[in-house]
Design a protein around this motif. Structure first.
Motif, short mmCIF file in Angstrom:
data_model
loop_
_atom_site.label_atom_id
_atom_site.label_comp_id
_atom_site.label_asym_id
_atom_site.label_seq_id
_atom_site.Cartn_x
_atom_site.Cartn_y
_atom_site.Cartn_z
N SER A 8 0.84 -1.21 0.00
CA SER A 8 0.00 0.00 0.00
C SER A 8 0.88 1.26 0.00
N ARG A 9 2.15 1.09 0.34
CA ARG A 9 3.08 2.22 0.33
C ARG A 9 3.33 2.72 -1.09
N LEU A 10 3.09 1.83 -2.08
CA LEU A 10 3.22 2.26 -3.49
C LEU A 10 2.13 3.30 -3.78
N ILE A 11 0.93 3.00 -3.30
CA ILE A 11 -0.20 3.92 -3.52
C ILE A 11 0.04 5.22 -2.76
N ARG A 12 0.57 5.06 -1.55
CA ARG A 12 0.84 6.25 -0.73
C ARG A 12 1.91 7.13 -1.38
N ALA A 13 2.92 6.50 -1.95
CA ALA A 13 3.99 7.27 -2.60
C ALA A 13 3.40 8.09 -3.75
N SER A 14 2.51 7.46 -4.54
CA SER A 14 1.90 8.19 -5.67
C SER A 14 1.04 9.33 -5.15
N ARG A 15 0.32 9.08 -4.05
CA ARG A 15 -0.58 10.11 -3.50
C ARG A 15 0.22 11.32 -3.02
N PHE A 16 1.28 11.07 -2.27
CA PHE A 16 2.07 12.19 -1.75
C PHE A 16 2.78 12.93 -2.89
N ALA A 17 3.26 12.16 -3.87
CA ALA A 17 3.96 12.79 -5.01
C ALA A 17 2.99 13.70 -5.77
N ALA A 18 1.73 13.21 -5.93
CA ALA A 18 0.74 14.01 -6.67
C ALA A 18 0.32 15.24 -5.87
N THR B 138 -5.75 -2.06 4.18
CA THR B 138 -5.09 -0.85 3.68
C THR B 138 -5.81 -0.28 2.45
N ILE B 139 -6.53 -1.15 1.72
CA ILE B 139 -7.29 -0.65 0.56
C ILE B 139 -8.34 0.35 1.05
N GLY B 140 -9.11 -0.06 2.04
CA GLY B 140 -10.15 0.82 2.58
C GLY B 140 -9.55 2.11 3.12
N TYR B 141 -8.41 1.97 3.76
CA TYR B 141 -7.73 3.13 4.36
C TYR B 141 -7.32 4.12 3.27
N GLU B 142 -6.79 3.61 2.18
CA GLU B 142 -6.32 4.50 1.10
C GLU B 142 -7.48 5.13 0.34
N GLU C 9 -10.26 5.97 1.75
CA GLU C 9 -10.70 7.03 2.66
C GLU C 9 -9.81 8.27 2.53
N GLN C 10 -8.51 8.04 2.41
CA GLN C 10 -7.57 9.18 2.31
C GLN C 10 -7.85 10.04 1.08
N LEU C 11 -8.38 9.39 0.02
CA LEU C 11 -8.73 10.14 -1.20
C LEU C 11 -9.79 11.21 -0.92
N ALA C 12 -10.70 10.87 0.00
CA ALA C 12 -11.81 11.78 0.31
C ALA C 12 -11.32 13.08 0.94
N TYR C 13 -10.14 13.03 1.54
CA TYR C 13 -9.65 14.23 2.24
C TYR C 13 -8.74 15.10 1.37
N GLU C 14 -8.48 14.66 0.16
CA GLU C 14 -7.58 15.43 -0.71
C GLU C 14 -8.25 16.74 -1.15
N ASP C 15 -7.42 17.78 -1.28
CA ASP C 15 -7.96 19.07 -1.76
C ASP C 15 -8.22 19.02 -3.26
#
Ligand code: ATP
Length: 551
Positions: free
Chosen positions: A173-183, A213-217, A219-225
């Motif tokens: 799931s850290r792969l997805i997190r890396a893409s999210r933070f980079a974006a 971790t899928i559910g967690y990630e 959810e994190q999308l919902a908080y993005e600006d």
């Protein structure tokens, strides 16, 4: 020791600050050490908006639930295995409280073995160096930054760096997190991290991602600006279909999403702080079928978010119905209804309302009716002594505003006419100025009416209690004076006595010689007078030659 408390207090919103104090106190009372960790510390140092608060406690945070609820927090969900609670603190502050732990991955795709640990050990299990920092909230070390991987330097260099070579293998799931933070931050991955990322992608490690971790990630999308940018990156990297097999950017209602973000901005400027996350999920999954959307909902760990998203449309329909009914028959009633409704609902309805009447009412609420507020004649109200210091001021101001909204008051004259009976009685006129003795008595009787400088003068000229006479002080010395006298003056007194004795002797000698050389005048002296007077009198008269002392 760098003290980050000042930076933290400067960067957190007032509600977040209250949240930090609340969790810190509750954890301390439960005997647990508590730290601010992860993204919150990263955002405090980097200057990005702090979206949520991550706390780590040395102990079991599930034990803090009751105390948190008693303090007004809402527990949105809990993870018993990872000892984490998802909380919404008073003021709508999103927070996560987890236990300090180590995670040992024995096999890819299998959940890690968890053991309680110290905060430094806990930081070693984190994803990126910029997220592996902690700020102590404990007495004695409050404000101490713990940064074992030099994340502050990576924030400075704007780089994402994994903590070790197996980071992506252990938890894909850290792969997805890396893409999210980079974006989000536009921070590239550091060279070695980029290489590990590519290799993990090639080897399809993402297959081993844990459902939790899928559910967690998601959810994190919902908080993005800017959730659409992130979801586009996810699609490009191949992560979106991992989160939900049928999810693509084509399933996103992009118009609705951008409208939502615009309206949210507008509401923020007007002083409202709606939580857009349920509506973001609604638009991100707008074209997925019910089953797919419901599967995503089930995966989200924060139950209150999942439920708010599920009930969003029904609640909006309900509000629209009320806006069409008697409850909102006049502008003033509509205003009251919309101000009492949850800001999230107003936000969602503002974007999704299809009925013209509802649309128009919400539009008026945000624009036209607010301009009417400017018509409240503040100078005239001040003249009538209707000022904010009056207890009934808010009620009167609201009443005027409601009448203005409904068009029942139009001109200034009408408003003033309405306000006059509500004005408080004028204060009694000041008494005529008095002269002479009467002025003093009048001033004493009406101290409230005296101007400040006069009061100051009076204070300066206030009668003083006369200080005790020297004689009194000598007779009744204070204990301090007695002590001083005894210790400090003893020597001095002895010397003074000696001096006086010597002076007396020289005076007597002088007198003796003088008397011996000068004949004693007859009048006004007499034989009966004391001899000391015979010595001093000529001296006082400053004369051997005057005072009859002349030969
Ligand atoms: P955001 O601003 O998106 O909330 P964040 O860093 O706070 O960013 P969270 O998902 O809230 O992200 O996670 C909180 C912290 O938990 C992270 O900063 C990180 O230290 C840790 N964390 C979360 N997920 C993982 C993971 N898969 N592996 C290691 N650490 C993780």
């Amino acid at each position: 020791m760098a003290d980050y408390i000042y930076t933290m207090e400067l960067r957190l919103t007032p509600n977040q600050q209250k949240g930090v104090t609340l969790v810190q106190d509750i954890a301390r009372n439960a005997g647990m050490n508590v730290y601010l960790t992860g993204g919150a510390v990263r955002d405090i140092i980097s200057g990005f908006p702090i979206r949520d608060l991550d706390f780590t406690v040395q102990g079991n945070p599930l034990k803090l639930q009751k105390e948190l609820e008693r303090a007004g927090a809402v527990i949105g969900g809990a993870d018993d295995d990872f000892k984490t609670i998802y909380v919404t603190l008073p003021g709508g502050v999103r927070a996560e409280v987890s236990s300090a732990r180590t995670e040992r991955y024995e096999k890819t795709g299998k959940p890690p073995v968890i053991t309680p640990a110290t905060i430094i050990e806990d930081l070693r299990r984190r994803d990126f160096t910029v997220n592996a920092m902690a700020l102590s909230l404990n007495p004695g070390s409050r404000g101490l930054l713990m940064d074992p991987f030099n994340g502050a330097a990576d924030i400075e260099a704007k780089l994402l760096r994994i903590l070790h070579n197996y980071a992506f293998v252990e938890d894909p799931s850290r792969l997805i997190r890396a893409s999210r933070f980079a974006a989000r931050f536009h921070w590239p991955m550091e060279e070695r991290t980029q290489a590990r990322y590519e290799s993990a992608k090639e080897n399809n490690y993402i297959e081993y991602i844990a459902d939790r971790t899928i559910g967690y990630e998601i959810e994190q999308l919902a908080y993005e600006d800017d959730p659409f940018t992130v979801i586009r990156v996810f699609e490009k990297e191949g992560w979106l279909k991992i989160l939900s097999p049928h999810w693509t950017t084509a399933k996103v209602d992009t118009n609705g999403l951008s409208q939502l973000m615009k309206t949210r901005q507008q509401m923020n400027e007007l002083g409202y702080a709606p939580d857009p996350s349920p509506a973001v999920l609604h638009f991100l999954t707008a074209r997925l079928n019910d089953k797919e959307a419901s599967d995503i909902r089930k995966a989200i760990p924060r139950r209150d978010l999942a439920e708010a998203w599920r009930d969003l449309e029904d609640n909006a329909k309900d509000l629209a119905k009320r806006l069409n009914g008697k409850e909102a028959a006049t502008p003033s009633r509509t205003w009251k209804l919309l101000t009492s409704a949850r800001p999230e609902m107003v936000l969602f309805l503002a974007v999704t309302a299809r009925q013209q009447a509802v649309e128009q009412k919400i539009k008026n609420f945000f624009t036209k009716w607010r301009q009417i507020q400017q018509k409240i004649p503040l100078p005239e109200m001040t003249e009538l002594l209707i000022t904010p210091s009056l207890p009934e001021y808010p009620k009167i101001a609201e009443e005027v505003f409601m009448l203005l909204l409904d068009g029942k008051l139009r001109s200034r004259t009408e408003i003033v006419k309405f306000l006059k009976p509500l004005a408080p009685p004028p204060p009694p006129p000041p008494p005529p100025p008095r002269r002479g003795r009467g002025a003093k008595a009048a001033a004493a009787q009406a101290p409230a009416q005296i101007a400040q400088p006069v009061l100051l003068l009076q204070w300066l000229r206030r009668p003083r209690i006369p200080s005790r006479s020297r004689k009194h002080k000598r007779r009744h010395p204070s204990s301090l004076a007695r002590y001083r006298r005894s210790s400090l003056q003893n020597g001095r007194r002895r010397r003074l006595h000696q001096k006086r004795r010597r002076a007396g002797r020289s005076i007597r000698l002088f007198a003796h010689h003088w008397l011996a050389s000068a004949p004693v005048p007859a009048p006004p002296y007499s034989e009966q007078w004391p001899s000391w007077l015979l010595v001093f009198l000529p001296l006082v008269c400053s004369a051997p030659p005057g005072c009859g002392g002349s030969p």
